[in-house]
Design a protein around this motif. Sequence first.
Motif, PDB file in Angstrom:
ATOM      1  N   TYR A 250      38.643  28.330  36.780  1.00  0.00           N
ATOM      2  CA  TYR A 250      37.797  28.686  37.921  1.00  0.00           C
ATOM      3  C   TYR A 250      37.895  27.641  39.030  1.00  0.00           C
ATOM      4  O   TYR A 250      37.746  27.956  40.199  1.00  0.00           O
ATOM      5  N   TYR A 253      42.037  27.917  41.345  1.00  0.00           N
ATOM      6  CA  TYR A 253      42.714  29.072  41.928  1.00  0.00           C
ATOM      7  C   TYR A 253      43.792  28.653  42.924  1.00  0.00           C
ATOM      8  O   TYR A 253      44.698  29.406  43.224  1.00  0.00           O
ATOM      9  N   GLN A 326      46.545  35.988  38.104  1.00  0.00           N
ATOM     10  CA  GLN A 326      45.618  37.015  37.636  1.00  0.00           C
ATOM     11  C   GLN A 326      45.680  37.136  36.118  1.00  0.00           C
ATOM     12  O   GLN A 326      44.663  37.162  35.430  1.00  0.00           O
ATOM     13  N   HIS A 330      42.658  35.780  33.951  1.00  0.00           N
ATOM     14  CA  HIS A 330      41.908  36.812  33.259  1.00  0.00           C
ATOM     15  C   HIS A 330      41.845  36.484  31.774  1.00  0.00           C
ATOM     16  O   HIS A 330      40.775  36.465  31.165  1.00  0.00           O
ATOM     17  N   THR A 334      38.183  34.720  33.209  1.00  0.00           N
ATOM     18  CA  THR A 334      37.283  35.801  33.632  1.00  0.00           C
ATOM     19  C   THR A 334      36.925  36.713  32.459  1.00  0.00           C
ATOM     20  O   THR A 334      35.901  37.391  32.492  1.00  0.00           O
TER      21      THR A 334
ATOM     22  N   TRP B 242      38.628  42.122  40.010  1.00  0.00           N
ATOM     23  CA  TRP B 242      38.531  41.255  41.181  1.00  0.00           C
ATOM     24  C   TRP B 242      37.768  40.024  40.707  1.00  0.00           C
ATOM     25  O   TRP B 242      36.545  40.061  40.628  1.00  0.00           O
ATOM     26  N   GLY B 243      38.540  38.969  40.316  1.00  0.00           N
ATOM     27  CA  GLY B 243      37.900  37.862  39.618  1.00  0.00           C
ATOM     28  C   GLY B 243      37.276  38.430  38.361  1.00  0.00           C
ATOM     29  O   GLY B 243      37.884  39.269  37.700  1.00  0.00           O
ATOM     30  N   ASN B 245      34.916  40.470  38.192  1.00  0.00           N
ATOM     31  CA  ASN B 245      34.265  41.751  38.460  1.00  0.00           C
ATOM     32  C   ASN B 245      35.205  42.933  38.259  1.00  0.00           C
ATOM     33  O   ASN B 245      36.388  42.856  38.556  1.00  0.00           O
ATOM     34  N   ILE B 259      29.245  37.062  45.315  1.00  0.00           N
ATOM     35  CA  ILE B 259      30.699  37.145  45.159  1.00  0.00           C
ATOM     36  C   ILE B 259      31.451  36.326  46.210  1.00  0.00           C
ATOM     37  O   ILE B 259      32.674  36.469  46.332  1.00  0.00           O
ATOM     38  N   TRP B 262      34.639  34.613  45.250  1.00  0.00           N
ATOM     39  CA  TRP B 262      35.798  35.485  45.018  1.00  0.00           C
ATOM     40  C   TRP B 262      36.327  36.043  46.327  1.00  0.00           C
ATOM     41  O   TRP B 262      37.526  36.215  46.508  1.00  0.00           O
ATOM     42  N   LEU B 268      43.566  37.937  45.290  1.00  0.00           N
ATOM     43  CA  LEU B 268      42.878  37.909  44.012  1.00  0.00           C
ATOM     44  C   LEU B 268      43.033  39.280  43.354  1.00  0.00           C
ATOM     45  O   LEU B 268      42.755  39.522  42.271  1.00  0.00           O
TER      46      LEU B 268
END
Lengths: 373, 268
Positions: A250, A253, A326, A330, A334, B242-243, B245, B259, B262, B268
């Motif tokens: 986090y 990025y 991503q 992820h 995330t 999206w991040g 979410n 948000i 993000w 992203l």
Amino acid sequence: MQYSVLLATDLDRLIQALRAEGYQVMGPTLRDQAIIYDEIHSVAELPKGWGDEQEKAHYRLKQREDGAYFGYAAGPHSWKKFLQRPRRPVWRAQKSEDSLQIVAAVETVPAMAFLGVRSCELHAIATQDRVFTGDQYRNDSYSERRAKLFIVAVNCTTAAATCFCTSMHTGPQVTLPCDLEMTEVIDDAEHFFLLRSGSAGGERILQQLPLHAAAQRHHVLAQSAVSNAVRQMEQGPRNFDSSDLQALLYRNYDSVSWDQVADRCLSCANCTMACPTCFCSTVEDTTDLSGDHAERWERWDSCFTGDFSYISGGAVRADTRSRYRQWMTHKLATWYDQFGSSGCVGCGRCIAWCPVGIDITEEVQSIREAEKR
Amino acid sequence: MVPDIYRIASRTEEFPGTCTLGITPHSGGRAGNFSAGQFNMLYAFGAGEVAISMSGSAQDGTYIHTIRSQGLATQALHRLREGEFLGVRGPFGSGWPMEQVAGRHLLIVAGGLGMAPLRPVIYSLLEGKTQPSSAQLFYGARRPQEMLYTGELQRWQQALKVVTTVDHAETEWPGQIGVITKPLGAATLDAENTVVFLCGPEVMMRFCIQVLLGKGVSADAIYLSMERNMKCAIGHCGHCQWGPNFICKDGPVFRYGDIRAWFDIRAL
């Protein structure tokens, strides 16, 4: 917990008992010079005496000297393909002058028994359970396959160099629920499985097997076999502290690391196909030549493709940098927000099957280092 | 999830390539209950499905959707005529927080097709179901010809002050010319007592947010609607991530304050 001993010479009895109960038994087989999960009918189809050698972009089967049935580590396929089908029909539609009909595709879902599910793979299945059955909407195809599933879990006694379940806290000792749990033990004198049931269904199967009472020495040998896998990983190249991964990613990025990995990554999607938790899918809508019948199919998709993030105006993730970011963010960060766990189970498949040898554990390290500079 | 079959009861060409469909249940389904800001998945036979926001009143037993012909699915939807059929799944997603509006100043900011998901909010004002202390609409479009719902703008003035602007125009255009941030920046706001609903292209929302924050509006008083590729709308296909979410189930309407981290990350 009640443990028993099944002699290796009686392993086929387990397979036959499962088949007699009506299960389609899926297990490890040798195909295309790899360990592939497929339907098996007898013990003869198991990869007896085969192990593997794995590293970045490297997978080779290797003959073992001990005749182990489960002496290999994670292969290119995961159990995912039996639960989240790579391709499946979703609905069929029919059009006429004055109406349109859409009917859900009906699947005949077999009751499957997975033989040889490793602890990391149990975690992967549990992870996909949360995706497909854990929220307001369920994936019916997945749910039904999962509901009928019988799991024979096997503790790992050998780790490949690509394995890092100890770092992800997902193995090698089975801790999640399963129907049967076994540890394969081979020493100079004997070859046996120490096993226990974890469900009523498992108990029913056990009752049909020629079991022997487990003595203290059986437990000691089994425990030492699993410790061997733990030791291999702890002394291996991919032992790391995963406790801060979410926060680390986090914060990063904008890491220069993403540019570096993007220079090597081919955006080929192999890692997402090999990954036992990657769940993304897309749909294909087609019509036949008459134009009156249409079908919708769902198939695996990957966040590494250009289409994946396409919206009016172009792909949101237009370059490899954003796609790798991503995928990895992820998987390791995330995912916690979305499903309450890591999306990575430490099986190492993405490392072995990346054609250019990108290693997710090295990338974590690279981000860490870049942050210090 | 199999779509319900709906019939096209009305079709209006807003401007070339963009139409508004009124659709009613043919078999299965019951149009009605939805929150402003939610969306349906519309299926054009054999061509595909696409997420389209609710654009009508929540009350009248019909779903209203405004569609710009763009990709394969929207092209096929745009080709449909009155009496023809389509598939509908929905409604999905979070709506505009209408409960935040009562007693506050409501600022609606729309760019282009972004007007479509905001129209149910305006209907709610006109129907008296939502009562802000005052309301304003800032609506920007590329050209006067590409402005949606122009026939209704006059009626909307009963409920809110309407400011329109276009990027390009011929000399007979009576309204403002230029991007929406200009009139937005010139507006007088009781920043502390304002709630903003924002929808448009991402770059437009980005600049509007800067203007709004500059005027003292809190990040927690700004709500916006996001768009991403979407296949399933139920959190399974992974496309709309999206991040952390999922736009389909956590959005499409988000509070900017939640948000913003993000929103500022590109690609992203």
